[in-house]
Design an enzyme around this catalytic site. Structure first.
Site, PDB file in Angstrom:
ATOM      1  N   ALA A 234      19.818  10.283  32.375  1.00  0.00           N
ATOM      2  CA  ALA A 234      21.069  10.227  31.621  1.00  0.00           C
ATOM      3  C   ALA A 234      21.782  11.553  31.857  1.00  0.00           C
ATOM      4  CB  ALA A 234      20.773  10.032  30.148  1.00  0.00           C
TER       5      ALA A 234
ATOM      6  N   GLY B 186      16.289   8.474  32.257  1.00  0.00           N
ATOM      7  CA  GLY B 186      17.013   7.198  32.241  1.00  0.00           C
ATOM      8  C   GLY B 186      16.994   6.500  33.593  1.00  0.00           C
TER       9      GLY B 186
ATOM     10  N   GLU C 221      13.875   4.692  33.802  1.00  0.00           N
ATOM     11  CA  GLU C 221      13.943   3.552  32.869  1.00  0.00           C
ATOM     12  C   GLU C 221      14.748   2.389  33.458  1.00  0.00           C
ATOM     13  OE1 GLU C 221      15.145   6.367  29.754  1.00  0.00           O
ATOM     14  OE2 GLU C 221      13.692   5.366  28.466  1.00  0.00           O
TER      15      GLU C 221
ATOM     16  N   GLU D 192      12.030  13.832  29.580  1.00  0.00           N
ATOM     17  CA  GLU D 192      12.837  14.034  28.367  1.00  0.00           C
ATOM     18  C   GLU D 192      12.214  15.048  27.422  1.00  0.00           C
ATOM     19  OE1 GLU D 192      12.068  11.056  29.673  1.00  0.00           O
ATOM     20  OE2 GLU D 192      13.816   9.727  29.624  1.00  0.00           O
TER      21      GLU D 192
HETATM   22  N1  DAK Z   1      22.516  15.086  34.107  1.00  0.00           N
HETATM   23  C1  DAK Z   1      23.616  15.755  34.522  1.00  0.00           C
HETATM   24  N2  DAK Z   1      23.675  16.399  35.714  1.00  0.00           N
HETATM   25  C2  DAK Z   1      22.601  16.373  36.497  1.00  0.00           C
HETATM   26  C3  DAK Z   1      21.411  15.687  36.121  1.00  0.00           C
HETATM   27  C4  DAK Z   1      21.396  15.003  34.860  1.00  0.00           C
HETATM   28  N3  DAK Z   1      20.346  14.312  34.436  1.00  0.00           N
HETATM   29  N4  DAK Z   1      20.505  15.853  37.101  1.00  0.00           N
HETATM   30  C5  DAK Z   1      21.097  16.602  38.051  1.00  0.00           C
HETATM   31  N5  DAK Z   1      22.358  16.916  37.692  1.00  0.00           N
HETATM   32  C6  DAK Z   1      23.330  17.705  38.426  1.00  0.00           C
HETATM   33  C7  DAK Z   1      22.992  19.192  38.343  1.00  0.00           C
HETATM   34  O1  DAK Z   1      23.494  19.750  37.135  1.00  0.00           O
HETATM   35  C8  DAK Z   1      23.737  19.722  39.559  1.00  0.00           C
HETATM   36  O2  DAK Z   1      25.098  19.820  39.264  1.00  0.00           O
HETATM   37  P1  DAK Z   1      25.988  21.094  39.784  1.00  0.00           P
HETATM   38  O3  DAK Z   1      25.337  22.302  39.232  1.00  0.00           O
HETATM   39  O4  DAK Z   1      25.896  21.026  41.296  1.00  0.00           O
HETATM   40  O5  DAK Z   1      27.371  20.835  39.253  1.00  0.00           O
HETATM   41  C9  DAK Z   1      23.563  18.599  40.572  1.00  0.00           C
HETATM   42  O6  DAK Z   1      23.249  17.422  39.807  1.00  0.00           O
HETATM   43  C10 DAK Z   1      22.426  18.852  41.538  1.00  0.00           C
HETATM   44  O7  DAK Z   1      21.269  19.139  40.779  1.00  0.00           O
HETATM   45  P2  DAK Z   1      20.318  20.408  41.043  1.00  0.00           P
HETATM   46  O8  DAK Z   1      21.126  21.545  41.600  1.00  0.00           O
HETATM   47  O9  DAK Z   1      19.537  20.642  39.812  1.00  0.00           O
HETATM   48  O10 DAK Z   1      19.408  19.828  42.223  1.00  0.00           O
HETATM   49  P3  DAK Z   1      17.907  20.242  42.555  1.00  0.00           P
HETATM   50  O11 DAK Z   1      17.603  19.572  43.846  1.00  0.00           O
HETATM   51  O12 DAK Z   1      17.714  21.724  42.453  1.00  0.00           O
HETATM   52  O13 DAK Z   1      17.014  19.573  41.398  1.00  0.00           O
HETATM   53  C11 DAK Z   1      16.338  17.762  39.913  1.00  0.00           C
HETATM   54  C12 DAK Z   1      16.949  18.158  41.297  1.00  0.00           C
HETATM   55  C13 DAK Z   1      16.469  16.232  39.780  1.00  0.00           C
HETATM   56  C14 DAK Z   1      14.851  18.152  39.870  1.00  0.00           C
HETATM   57  C15 DAK Z   1      17.108  18.500  38.794  1.00  0.00           C
HETATM   58  O14 DAK Z   1      18.515  18.260  38.987  1.00  0.00           O
HETATM   59  C16 DAK Z   1      16.730  18.038  37.429  1.00  0.00           C
HETATM   60  O15 DAK Z   1      15.708  18.420  36.883  1.00  0.00           O
HETATM   61  N6  DAK Z   1      17.630  17.214  36.828  1.00  0.00           N
HETATM   62  C17 DAK Z   1      17.459  16.761  35.444  1.00  0.00           C
HETATM   63  C18 DAK Z   1      16.400  15.691  35.400  1.00  0.00           C
HETATM   64  C19 DAK Z   1      16.163  15.251  33.987  1.00  0.00           C
HETATM   65  O16 DAK Z   1      15.747  16.016  33.098  1.00  0.00           O
HETATM   66  N7  DAK Z   1      16.414  13.963  33.789  1.00  0.00           N
HETATM   67  C20 DAK Z   1      16.202  13.362  32.502  1.00  0.00           C
HETATM   68  C21 DAK Z   1      17.447  13.471  31.732  1.00  0.00           C
HETATM   69  S1  DAK Z   1      17.182  13.043  30.055  1.00  0.00           S
HETATM   70  C22 DAK Z   1      19.023   8.826  24.564  1.00  0.00           C
HETATM   71  C23 DAK Z   1      19.616   8.245  25.670  1.00  0.00           C
HETATM   72  C24 DAK Z   1      19.076   8.433  26.875  1.00  0.00           C
HETATM   73  C25 DAK Z   1      17.973   9.242  27.053  1.00  0.00           C
HETATM   74  C26 DAK Z   1      17.380   9.784  25.967  1.00  0.00           C
HETATM   75  C27 DAK Z   1      17.896   9.591  24.725  1.00  0.00           C
HETATM   76  N8  DAK Z   1      19.655   8.675  23.313  1.00  0.00           N
HETATM   77  C28 DAK Z   1      21.086   8.857  23.309  1.00  0.00           C
HETATM   78  C29 DAK Z   1      18.954   9.038  22.123  1.00  0.00           C
HETATM   79  C30 DAK Z   1      17.558   9.570  28.361  1.00  0.00           C
HETATM   80  C31 DAK Z   1      17.428  10.905  28.666  1.00  0.00           C
HETATM   81  C32 DAK Z   1      17.340  11.378  30.011  1.00  0.00           C
HETATM   82  O17 DAK Z   1      17.426  10.675  30.981  1.00  0.00           O
END
Ligand code: DAK
Length: 260
Positions: free
Chosen positions: A66, A111, A114, A134
């Site tokens: 997400a 997400g 998921e 998360e």
């Molecule tokens: N959201 C927003 N931007 C993201 C992103 C994300 N999940 N993942 C990557 N990006 C963006 C980065 O900010 C970066 O943007 P710029 O800085 O270039 O503007 C660009 O994509 C490239 O990312 P990185 O520079 O970080 O690339 P790397 O190769 O170094 O790293 C990575 C790749 C996938 C390991 C890293 O980007 C990362 O850790 N991303 C976050 C992964 C993550 O934590 N995903 C889970 C998100 S939480 C709910 C609803 C839904 C959910 C929960 C609750 N309710 C409303 C209650 C679900 C939650 C989730 O999914």
């Protein structure tokens, strides 16, 4: 609806939906979720769509979760709305009466994982990475991960991923039954579409009944689940495709299914 965040094409019975925000690693914001929902509704209504394939644009990601930038300042009420929209859309995918295949080409985190879990079948590139990170940002999965992941890979393995937040590669995902196949990156779409086209030629009503029996029987007691199966199977006898399938078998020829 015009799409800005996804690409959507239909060819030979196979709809391909590509998450298309590669600069943000295809992170799901609410606009993308609305487009996904609209496209899945379209697939439900359009008889020309027999199978749906989901994948991500770019080389790095299926969907990296997400969109954290959109989520960070949500108030609980807004978070609930965001979560409900996601839950409903993923349920739309899961209950689509047609097969849905995830072609996971890179990061499938949070997400993104998921979304893949809501699909019927997951093919992964050797470069795919899965995880429910998360917990590392103070959350828990909100789009069905705590429920679908244990159903697919078992309780202990699911808790390891959900509580520990670690990322796993495609090989480990295959070992634990999270993905059906691993493919070289350059063959992922070709092989996925080959399989999708094969499914698209199958008798559609039987596919629908098979998915229905598996999905809705899974949480029933065995007696009730087997009853559901019998009813689904019996309904197939109302179709021309069942007649054609059996006739073709007895006449030792390939069946010509018409989807009726
Ligand atoms: N959201 C927003 N931007 C993201 C992103 C994300 N999940 N993942 C990557 N990006 C963006 C980065 O900010 C970066 O943007 P710029 O800085 O270039 O503007 C660009 O994509 C490239 O990312 P990185 O520079 O970080 O690339 P790397 O190769 O170094 O790293 C990575 C790749 C996938 C390991 C890293 O980007 C990362 O850790 N991303 C976050 C992964 C993550 O934590 N995903 C889970 C998100 S939480 C709910 C609803 C839904 C959910 C929960 C609750 N309710 C409303 C209650 C679900 C939650 C989730 O999914």
């Amino acid at each position: 609806m015009a799409y800005d965040n996804i690409l959507f094409t239909v060819d030979g019975g196979v709809a391909t939906l590509t998450f298309n925000r590669p600069k943000a690693l295809n992170a799901m914001n609410s606009a993308t979720m609305a487009e996904l929902s609209d496209a899945v509704s379209h697939c439900r209504k359009d008889d020309a769509v027999k199978v749906l394939v989901l994948t991500g644009a770019g080389e790095k990601a299926f969907v990296a979760g997400a969109d954290i930038s959109q989520m960070q300042d949500l108030r609980p009420q807004e978070a609930l709305a965001f979560m409900e929209a996601g839950q409903e859309t993923l349920r739309q995918i899961e209950t689509l009466p047609k097969p849905v295949i995830a072609a996971v080409n890179g990061y499938a985190l949070g997400g993104g994982a998921e979304i893949a879990l809501a699909c019927d079948i997951r093919f992964a590139s050797e470069k795919a990475v899965f995880g429910q990170p998360e917990i590392l940002i103070g959350l828990i999965p909100g789009w069905g991960g705590t429920q679908r992941l244990p159903r697919i890979i078992g309780m202990g393995r699911a808790k390891e991923l959900i509580l520990g937040g670690a990322q796993i590669d495609a090989k480990r995902a295959y070992e634990i039954g999270l993905v059906n196949r691993i493919l070289p990156p350059e063959q992922l779409m070709e092989e996925t579409l080959k399989f999708a086209r094969k499914l698209a030629e199958m008798p559609g009503f039987a596919l629908k009944m098979a998915k229905h029996a598996v999905n809705y029987g899974y949480d029933l007691a065995l007696d009730n689940a087997c009853r559901l199966e019998v009813e689904c199977c019996a309904q197939c006898f109302s179709t021309d495709d069942q007649k054609e399938g059996m006739k073709a078998f007895l006449e030792k020829r390939k069946p010509a299914f018409k989807g009726k």
